[in-house]
Design an enzyme around this catalytic site. Structure first.
Site, PDB file in Angstrom:
ATOM      1  N   LEU B  43      39.963  51.081  36.009  1.00 40.87           N
ATOM      2  CA  LEU B  43      40.216  49.752  35.443  1.00 40.87           C
ATOM      3  C   LEU B  43      39.223  49.436  34.336  1.00 40.87           C
ATOM      4  CD1 LEU B  43      41.173  47.669  38.567  1.00 40.87           C
ATOM      5  CD2 LEU B  43      42.635  48.507  36.733  1.00 40.87           C
ATOM      6  N   ALA B  44      37.953  49.733  34.579  1.00 40.71           N
ATOM      7  CA  ALA B  44      36.944  49.397  33.578  1.00 40.71           C
ATOM      8  C   ALA B  44      37.144  50.242  32.316  1.00 40.71           C
ATOM      9  CB  ALA B  44      35.543  49.604  34.154  1.00 40.71           C
ATOM     10  N   HIS B 266      33.021  48.782  54.747  1.00 37.64           N
ATOM     11  CA  HIS B 266      34.220  47.964  54.898  1.00 37.64           C
ATOM     12  C   HIS B 266      34.657  47.934  56.355  1.00 37.64           C
ATOM     13  CE1 HIS B 266      38.233  46.435  54.361  1.00 37.64           C
ATOM     14  NE2 HIS B 266      38.013  46.252  53.072  1.00 37.64           N
ATOM     15  N   ARG B 337      32.670  40.956  54.581  1.00 37.16           N
ATOM     16  CA  ARG B 337      32.734  42.323  55.079  1.00 37.16           C
ATOM     17  C   ARG B 337      31.496  42.763  55.842  1.00 37.16           C
ATOM     18  NH1 ARG B 337      35.583  44.944  49.748  1.00 37.16           N
ATOM     19  NH2 ARG B 337      37.573  43.983  50.212  1.00 37.16           N
ATOM     20  N   ARG B 442      29.723  42.652  48.047  1.00 32.65           N
ATOM     21  CA  ARG B 442      30.839  42.256  47.188  1.00 32.65           C
ATOM     22  C   ARG B 442      31.937  41.600  48.013  1.00 32.65           C
ATOM     23  NH1 ARG B 442      35.710  44.272  46.091  1.00 32.65           N
ATOM     24  NH2 ARG B 442      35.436  46.375  46.890  1.00 32.65           N
ATOM     25  N   LEU B 448      38.157  44.648  41.323  1.00 25.93           N
ATOM     26  CA  LEU B 448      39.200  44.797  40.304  1.00 25.93           C
ATOM     27  C   LEU B 448      38.956  43.768  39.211  1.00 25.93           C
ATOM     28  CD1 LEU B 448      42.339  45.310  42.592  1.00 25.93           C
ATOM     29  CD2 LEU B 448      40.787  47.013  41.655  1.00 25.93           C
TER      30      LEU B 448
END
Ligand SMILES: Cc1cc2nc3c(=O)[nH]c(=O)nc-3n(C[C@H](O)[C@H](O)[C@H](O)COP(=O)(O)OP(=O)(O)OC[C@H]3O[C@@H](n4cnc5c(N)ncnc54)[C@H](O)[C@@H]3O)c2cc1C
Ligand code: SF4
Ligand code: FES
Lengths: 249, 644
Positions: B43-44, B266, B337, B442, B448
Site C-alpha cells: 500500500l505504501a 494479535h 489487541r 497499533r 492500511l
C-alpha cells in the site's frame, strides 16, 4: 502418511526439464500442501540436492503467488489455492504428480516457477480508472446500489493466480481479463473509459499469446475464487459494442 | 547526536496545512528531471510510486514478488479507518487522533498522528474514485463497522478482503503509470544495499532473483516501503517473504532504527498445530464484534476438554468464563489487541487454555447466530469462517473457533522525521517500515490507513521540499560508492555460498524465532532478555560458520534469498532484545513483567521513558548507541490506559 512425489524439475528457461521422483514420509494430515513441500525441501537440502523451487508468499489464499498443477488440476483437487490445500485431501501411499502451469504466455522460470508478467501487462493496458491522487469527489457522492457493488466485488476478488489459463486447453486468459473489465464496467467510476478499456485489454491479451475461448468453462470450474463465466459473456458484450462504435477503427 | 523531528509549530490542527504551505515546491517542468526509487509495492509503495509518477517524477519501483500486486498488504482483512463520521456517531478527526495516541500508549508523536487522522478522509475518497468496491448499505452509500478498541463505527471494509481491494486499487494506479512510461517496474528484484554519496542516499544495489545479477540503480531519492519485520519470530501472520533486509541494510548505512522492540501480538489467530507449521493465519479481529471470548471457569474442565472427554458446546453458561467481558465491562471483547492477547496468555498460563496444546481460547458465535441468524453472520464473516474450516477442518457455525495470539505487526521501524525522511538525507521510509504513527501499539484498521496516507498524501508533498533544495545532477552508476557497495554485496553472497555447513537456513530461522517468542514476545523480563541476548550471539556465530546454502548465485536460488534475510533477522533480533531490555517500563505491546499495576496492566513510566528510542549502528560486533527523541504532549493528557 507416506507419499511418492513426481515433480517437474527444470533448471532454467532453456533447460528441457523432466520429472523426478521423491519419497516423503510422516506427513501429517494437518499440513498444507506447501508445508509438505517444505518437508521435502529440508530433506533435499540435507542430502545436498537443490530444493524444488515453487512460488508462494502469503500462504493464506489471497496473494495469488502459489500455483502448481497437482495430479492434472491447477491448485489440486479442491477449488482453492495450493497454499490452502491440506494433506487431508490425499491418502496414504498416493503418488502425486506436480507440474508447473503450462502456457505459452507463462514461460517456466525454474522447476515449478513460471513468469506471469503477461497478466501485469494486460492490466497496464487499461485495468484502471484514470484518476490522479487528490481532487476526487467525496466518497459518498458516488452512491452505488448494493447489488451492483456486490457483483463488482465478486469480479474484483480475482487473485491473478493464472489457474484459469492453466486449466484451459487453449490457455486462454479470458476469465482473468473479463473479471477486471466486468468490475469496472459495472461501476459508475469505470464508465468514461469503458470502451477503450475493453478494446485495449483484449488486444494486449491476444498479443501475449493466450489462446481463444471455446466456452468449455474449465477456467471457472478451477478458479480458486469462483470467478463466474458471466464475466466472459459481459466482456464479449463490452468488446462488441466497443468495436461497433469505436473511434479507433 | 541530536534528532530533529522537524515538527511544525503552531496549533495541532493547523500544523500540516501550515507545513504544506511552508515547504518548497518543485516546478512542474522540473519534476521530470528527478529520478525516485521506490522499494516495495505494498500500500505504501504502490501509492507513493503512482502518486509521484502522476506528478511527473521518474520512478523505478521494486519488489521481490513476481508482481507488484502480491505485496503483503494484499492479505489485510478487516478494514481501514477514516474519520468520515458517515455514521453520525460522534467521530471526528480529533477523536481518531485521540484514540490512536491513547491506543499507542502515548508513545507516538502528536503531530504525526493528527496528520494521519486528518488525511484519512481523503484516502476513502481516493479509493472509491479508483473503483475499490467497499461494502455498501442498501441505499448505495458506504457501510462502516467498529473495530478493535474503537467506540465509533469508522472502519471501511470490503468483505474480509480490504487489503486486497485497496492494494489492487493502488496497483491499478501504478499500472497506469507504467503504461504512461513514468514508472519502470522491477519485480523479482531484491534490495541488497542502500548507496550514499556525500552523506545523501543516491541509490540502491539490487539482486535480480532470476539471474542473480547484482546491479546498481542511481536516483535523487530512495523510498523504502518494504513492510514490517514480524518474521523475525519465524512464525507470524506475515507473508513468507516479508523481511527486514531493506531496513536493516539502511540501518547499517547509518539510518536509525526506532523502537524495534514494539511488536504487536494479535489476539485472534488460528493456534499452532504442529512443528511443521510454516506460518500462522490471522482471523480478522472484526470477529470480536460478534464473537465472545471465553475459557472454561476451572482447570479441571479445561483438562477434560483438552483430552476430548467433553466438547465446548457441553459446557454450561455458568461454567464459562468470558474473561474479557468480566474484566473490562465497558470494552468487553473489543479491548485493544495487546490487552486481549495478554489476557489470553494469562488464562492459558493458569491452565485454562483449550485445544490439545492448551494454548488456545474460544471465540464463540453461538449467541450472535441465535440473535441475528446464520445468514447474517455468514454475510459478515463468511470467508473467514470458510478459511477457518479449511485450515482446521472444523465448522465454526456449529462450535466455537479456537484462537491464540500470534505476532502480527511491528510498530518499530526506521526512524523518520515529520517528512518521513530518515536521518540520512534523501532516504525515506513509508508504511510499516517506519516507526512513526502507532506508538507502542497499533489500533486495528490503522496500518492500511497509515500506508496509504504516507504514499498518497504525505510523501508527494514532503519529497518536493527535499528535491527542490538539491540539484538535478545525476550520479553515475560507475561512481566508486556504487562499485564499493556492489563488491560488498557480491562478497557477502560468496561468503554465504562458500560456508557449505550442515544446517539449513530454516533451521536457524526456527531457532531464532523460538528465542524471540520465548523471551521477547508477549511478556519480557530482564532475566529472560539477558539470556536471549547471549543465545542470539551464539546463534549468529553458528549461522556464519555452519549454514548450508546450496546452488549458485547465477540462478533462481530461494535458499540464498532466505539466507540473506535470516542473517539480517538475527542481527535485528539482538537489537530488539537490547531495546526491550533498556525500556524499563511496560507500554502497549511491550510488556515487562517487572513493571505492572496490581491488576496486571501495563505500567508506564512517563517520567523516564516518554521518548522514542532510536538506535545507531556502530560497526560489526559493537553495541549500538541509543539516541533519544523526547515525546512532547501538548494536547492530550497522559493517563493510565483503562478499558474497564
Ligand atoms: C494477515 C494480516 C492482516 C492484516 N489486516 C489488517 C487490517 O485489517 N487493517 C489494517 O489496517 N492493517 C492490517 N494488517 C497490517 C497491514 O496489512 C500492513 O501493515 C500493511 O499492509 C503494510 O503495508 P506496506 O506497504 O508498509 O508493506 P507491504 O505490503 O508488506 O509491502 C512490502 C513491499 O516491499 C517489498 N520488499 C520487502 N523487502 C524487500 C527487499 N529487500 N527488496 C525489494 N523489495 C522488498 C515487497 O516485495 C512488497 O512489495 C494486516 C496484516 C496481516 C499480516
Ligand atoms: S480468474 Fe480465478 S483462476 Fe484466473 S487468475 Fe483470477 S483467481 Fe486465478
Ligand atoms: S501463497 Fe498466496 S495465494 Fe497461495
Amino acid at each position: 502418511m507416506n507419499l511418492t512425489l513426481k515433480i517437474w524439475r527444470q533448471k532454467n528457461h532453456s533447460d528441457k526439464g523432466g520429472f523426478k521422483e521423491y519419497k516423503v514420509s510422516d506427513i501429517s494430515k494437518d499440513m498444507s500442501f506447501l508445508e509438505m513441500l517444505d518437508v521435502l525441501n529440508e530433506q533435499l537440502s540435507d542430502s545436498g540436492e537443490d530444493p524444488v523451487h515453487f512460488d508462494h508468499d502469503c500462504r493464506e489464499g489471497i496473494c495469488g503467488m502459489c500455483s502448481l498443477h497437482i495430479n492434472g488440476k491447477p491448485h489440486g483437487p479442491k477449488q482453492t489455492t495450493t497454499c490452502q490445500l491440506h494433506m487431508r485431501s490425499f491418502s496414504d501411499g498416493e503418488t502425486i504428480t506436480i507440474e508447473p502451469w503450462r502456457a505459452t504466455a507463462f514461460p517456466v522460470v525454474k522447476d515449478l516457477v513460471v513468469d506471469r508478467s503477461s497478466f501485469d501487462r494486460i492490466i497496464q493496458a487499461g485495468g484502471y480508472v484514470s484518476v490522479n491522487t487528490g481532487g476526487v469527489p467525496d466518497a459518498n457522492e458516488i452512491p452505488i446500489p448494493k447489488r451492483i457493488a456486490d457483483e463488482a466485488f465478486d469480479a474484483a476478488t480475482c487473485i491473478g493466480c493464472g489457474a484459469c489459463v492453466a486449466a484451459c486447453k487453449n490457455a486462454s486468459a479470458m476469465l482473468f481479463t473479463s473479471a477486471k473489465i466486468s468490475q469496472l464496467a459495472m461501476l459508475p467510476q469505470g464508465q468514461v473509459e469503458r470502451k477503450e478499456r475493453a478494446e485495449r485489454m483484449i488486444a494486449q491479451m491476444d498479443s501475449e499469446g493466450f489462446g481463444a475461448c471455446t466456452n468449455t468453462g474449465a477456467c471457472s470450474a478451477e478458479c480458486p475464487k469462483g470467478i463466474s463465466l458471466t464475466n466472459i459473456a459481459r466482456m464479449n458484450r463490452e468488446y462488441f459494442s466497443a468495436v461497433v462504435s469505436s473511434d479507433n477503427v | 547526536m541530536i534528532l530533529d523531528s522537524k515538527l511544525p509549530d503552531g496549533p495541532l490542527a493547523e500544523k500540516w496545512t501550515k507545513h504544506k504551505f511552508n515547504i518548497k515546491l518543485v516546478n512542474p517542468a522540473n519534476k521530470r528531471k528527478y529520478e525516485v526509487i521506490v522499494v516495495g509495492t505494498g500500500l505504501a509503495g504502490a501509492s507513493a510510486a503512482a502518486s509521484l509518477a502522476e506528478l511527473g517524477y521518474n520512478v523505478k519501483a521494486f519488489c521481490f514478488q513476481d508482481s507488484p500486486r502480491r505485496a503483503h498488504s494484499i492479505a489485510a482483512q478487516g478494514g481501514i479507518n477514516a474519520a468520515k463520521n458517515y455514521q453520525n456517531d460522534g467521530d471526528s478527526v480529533y477523536r481518531l487522533f485521540y484514540d490512536t495516541i491513547k491506543g499507542g500508549d502515548y508513545r507516538a508523536r502528536e503531530a504525526n498522528v493528527f496528520r494521519l487522522a486528518e488525511v484519512s478522509v481523503n484516502i476513502i475518497d481516493q479509493c472509491v474514485a479508483q473503483g475499490v468496491p467497499f461494502a455498501r448499505e442498501y441505499g448505495g452509500l458506504l457501510a462502516n463497522r467498529s473495530f478493535g478498541g474503537a467506540q465509533v463505527s469508522r472502519t471501511f471494509y470490503a468483505r474480509g478482503q480490504t487489503g486486497q481491494q485497496l492494494l489492487l486499487g493502488a496497483y491499478s494506479a501504478l499500472s497506469r503509470q507504467v503504461a504512461n512510461g513514468k514508472v519502470k517496474l522491477y519485480p523479482r528484484t531484491e534490495l541488497m544495499d542502500v548507496v550514499t554519496v556525500d552523506g545523501k542516499a543516491r541509490g540502491i544495489i539490487t539482486r535480480n532473483l532470476i539471474t542473480g545479477a547484482i546491479e546498481s540503480h542511481s536516483a535523487h531519492a530512495v523510498l523504502l516501503c518494504t513492510g514490517g519485520y514480524g518474521n523475525v519470530f519465524f512464525l507470524s501472520t506475515n507473508a513468507m517473504g516479508s523481511n527486514v533486509t531493506a531496513a536493516w541494510r539502511a540501518h547499517k548505512k547509518g539510518a536509525l532504527m526506532a523502537n524495534p522492540c514494539y511488536t504487536q501480538i494479535h489476539p485472534t489467530c488460528i493456534p499452532v498445530s504442529g512443528d511443521h507449521q510454516s506460518k500462522l493465519t490471522l482471523m480478522s479481529e472484526s470477529l470480536r464484534n460478534d464473537g465472545r471470548v471465553w475459557v472454561p471457569a476451572t482447570i479441571e474442565m479445561a483438562e477434560k476438554l483438552r483430552k476430548g472427554q467433553i466438547k465446548a458446546n457441553d459446557i454450561k453458561e455458568e461454567d464459562r468464563d468470558y474473561y474479557l467481558e468480566r474484566k473490562y465491562p465497558s470494552f468487553g471483547n473489543l479491548v485493544p489487541r495487546d490487552v486481549a492477547s495478554r489476557n489470553a496468555k494469562y488464562v492459558c498460563d493458569e491452565g485454562r487454555g483449550v485445544n490439545e496444546t492448551g494454548e488456545a481460547v474460544f471465540l464463540d458465535f453461538r449467541d450472535a447466530i441465535q440473535r441475528d441468524g446464520e445468514d447474517l453472520i455468514r454475510a459478515k464473516y463468511g470467508n473467514l469462517f470458510d478459511m477457518y474450516q479449511q485450515i482446521t477442518g472444523e465448522n465454526p457455525y456449529q462450535g466455537p473457533m479456537m484462537i491464540y495470539p500470534a505476532v502480527h505487526y511491528t510498530m518499530g521501524g526506521l526512524w523518520v522525521d515529520y517528512n518521513l525522511m530518515t536521518n540520512i538525507p534523501g532516504l525515506y521510509a513509508l508504511g510499516e517500515a517506519n516507526f512513526s504513527d502507532h506508538g507502542a501499539n497499533r489500533l486495528g484498521a490503522s496500518a492500511l490507513m497509515q500506508g496509504l496516507a504516507d504514499g498518497y498524501f504525505v510523501i508527494p508533498y514532503t519529497i518536493g521540499d527535499y528535491l527542490a533544495q538539491s540539484g538535478y545532477d545525476k550520479i553515475s552508476e560507475d561512481h566508486p560508492e556504487f562499485k564499493k557497495s556492489e563488491k560488498e554485496v557480491k562478497d557477502r553472497v560468496q561468503k554465504l555460498l562458500s560456508i557449505k555447513g550442515e544446517k539449513t537456513v530454516d533451521h536457524f530461522h526456527k531457532r531464532l524465532g523460538k528465542i524471540m517468542w520465548d523471551y521477547c514476545g508477549m511478556a519480557r523480563s530482564a532475566e529472560g532478555l539477558t539470556k536471549a541476548k547471549g543465545m542470539i550471539k551464539e546463534l549468529k556465530k553458528e549461522f556464519w560458520s555452519n549454514v548450508k546454502v546450496l546452488g549458485d548465485n547465477e540462478e533462481l536460488n530461494q535458499s540464498l534469498e532466505k539466507a540473506h534475510r535470516v542473517a539480517d533477522f538475527i542481527e535485528l533480533g539482538e537489537l530488539m532484545v537490547d531495546d526491550a531490555l533498556h525500556r524499563e517500563e511496560s507500554c502497549g505491546g511491550h510488556f515487562r513483567e517487572e513493571y505492572q499495576t496490581p491488576e496486571g496492566e501495563a505500567l508506564r513510566d512517563d517520567e523516564n521513558f516518554a521518548y522514542v528510542a532510536a538506535w545507531k549502528y556502530q560497526g560489526e560486533g559493537q553495541e549500538e548507541e541509543l539516541v533519544k527523541e523526547p515525546l512532547v504532549f501538548e494536547n492530550v493528557k497522559l493517563t493510565q490506559r483503562s478499558y474497564k
